[in-house]
Design a protein around this motif. Sequence first.
Motif, PDB file in Angstrom:
ATOM      1  N   UNK A 187      30.390  47.130  48.374  1.00  0.00           N
ATOM      2  CA  UNK A 187      31.461  48.129  48.393  1.00  0.00           C
ATOM      3  C   UNK A 187      32.297  48.003  49.664  1.00  0.00           C
ATOM      4  N   UNK A 188      31.652  47.684  50.785  1.00  0.00           N
ATOM      5  CA  UNK A 188      32.375  47.477  52.043  1.00  0.00           C
ATOM      6  C   UNK A 188      33.320  46.285  51.908  1.00  0.00           C
ATOM      7  N   UNK A 189      32.872  45.222  51.250  1.00  0.00           N
ATOM      8  CA  UNK A 189      33.726  44.066  51.010  1.00  0.00           C
ATOM      9  C   UNK A 189      34.966  44.489  50.222  1.00  0.00           C
ATOM     10  N   UNK A 190      34.775  45.243  49.149  1.00  0.00           N
ATOM     11  CA  UNK A 190      35.904  45.692  48.338  1.00  0.00           C
ATOM     12  C   UNK A 190      36.828  46.596  49.148  1.00  0.00           C
ATOM     13  N   UNK A 216      38.467  34.456  49.018  1.00  0.00           N
ATOM     14  CA  UNK A 216      37.566  33.954  47.976  1.00  0.00           C
ATOM     15  C   UNK A 216      37.013  35.123  47.157  1.00  0.00           C
ATOM     16  N   UNK A 217      36.691  36.226  47.817  1.00  0.00           N
ATOM     17  CA  UNK A 217      36.203  37.415  47.096  1.00  0.00           C
ATOM     18  C   UNK A 217      37.259  37.919  46.134  1.00  0.00           C
ATOM     19  N   UNK A 218      38.513  37.936  46.565  1.00  0.00           N
ATOM     20  CA  UNK A 218      39.604  38.386  45.693  1.00  0.00           C
ATOM     21  C   UNK A 218      39.686  37.511  44.457  1.00  0.00           C
ATOM     22  N   UNK A 219      39.540  36.214  44.635  1.00  0.00           N
ATOM     23  CA  UNK A 219      39.594  35.290  43.511  1.00  0.00           C
ATOM     24  C   UNK A 219      38.445  35.550  42.534  1.00  0.00           C
ATOM     25  N   UNK A 253      42.890  46.722  39.722  1.00  0.00           N
ATOM     26  CA  UNK A 253      41.902  46.968  38.678  1.00  0.00           C
ATOM     27  C   UNK A 253      40.604  47.551  39.209  1.00  0.00           C
ATOM     28  N   UNK A 254      40.360  47.408  40.498  1.00  0.00           N
ATOM     29  CA  UNK A 254      39.087  47.876  41.051  1.00  0.00           C
ATOM     30  C   UNK A 254      39.241  49.038  42.029  1.00  0.00           C
ATOM     31  N   UNK A 255      40.410  49.662  42.080  1.00  0.00           N
ATOM     32  CA  UNK A 255      40.611  50.769  43.020  1.00  0.00           C
ATOM     33  C   UNK A 255      39.567  51.854  42.828  1.00  0.00           C
ATOM     34  N   UNK A 256      39.269  52.205  41.614  1.00  0.00           N
ATOM     35  CA  UNK A 256      38.322  53.286  41.360  1.00  0.00           C
ATOM     36  C   UNK A 256      36.868  52.849  41.471  1.00  0.00           C
ATOM     37  N   UNK A 257      36.624  51.591  41.810  1.00  0.00           N
ATOM     38  CA  UNK A 257      35.257  51.158  42.086  1.00  0.00           C
ATOM     39  C   UNK A 257      34.791  51.669  43.437  1.00  0.00           C
ATOM     40  N   UNK A 258      35.738  52.055  44.284  1.00  0.00           N
ATOM     41  CA  UNK A 258      35.390  52.685  45.555  1.00  0.00           C
ATOM     42  C   UNK A 258      35.195  54.178  45.325  1.00  0.00           C
TER      43      UNK A 258
END
Length: 139
Positions: A69-72, A32-35, A124-129
Motif C-alpha cells: 500500500x505504501x508503494x501505491x 516498473x511498479x506502475x507498469x 484505476x487504483x485510487x480507491x485501493x488506498x
Amino acid sequence: MTMPKSSALVPAPGRRLARASTQRKLDELLMKAASLIARKGFEATSMRDLGKAVDASLAGMYHYFSSKEDLLFQLQYRTFLSLLESQELVAARPATPDERFARLITGHLEFYARHRNELKACTFELESLTGKPYVTVEA
C-alpha cells in the motif's frame, strides 16, 4: 518515471529527501511498479513480482516501501504531484484565458502520453488506498 526536476526529489509526506542514487532507484521501482499495476492490477501485483522485475530481493523492496500500500501511495502521490506541477508551470505563463485553457489541455495530454502506466495505475487504483494515504492523494 520521468518527473519534472522540482518533484523528482520531493519525498512523499512523512519521508526524508533521499540521496540521488536512492532517488534514481526509487524512480525505477515506481516506474516498473506502475507498469505491472497497469497491466495486472494492484491486487494481482505482489512485492515479489516487482522484485523479480527489477532483479531485487523481497527484503530489498521493503527497504524502499513499508508495504504494498505504501508503494501505491508513493506512486500516486508523486504522479499526481508531478502532473499538478507541470500544469501550474503551463498556467503561470502569460496568455489569454483561451490560450491558457488550450495549453492546460495540451499539457495534460502530453503528460498522459509520457506517463500512461502511472496515470492508469493512479486512476484505476485510487480507491485501493484507504485512510490517511487516500485522503492525502485524493485532496
